[in-house]
Design an enzyme around this catalytic site. Sequence first.
Site: not given
Length: 89
Positions: A14-15
């Site tokens: 994810h980020a």
Amino acid sequence: MEKTFKISALDGLHARPCTLLVSAATPFKSEATLRYKDRSANLKSIMSVMSQAVPTGAVITISAVGEDEVALMERVVDIFISQGLGEEC
């Protein structure tokens, strides 16, 4: 040069993990690519890497080509291990 990793991070790439990987690869001159399934992403582009939506348990390949590919790959391996993103296959 390339290495294969199995993603163990609970939320996949994810980020935050994507930012760590992109930040690690960006200072190097070599080209770096993340491959997942039949798609590839520029490892120096956060949007490109995040668009892969790599889940936990996925197997990815990181490749580096250029004059400092060994140093780039060592840095990427260090990030995977030290940040608990995955393990080398």
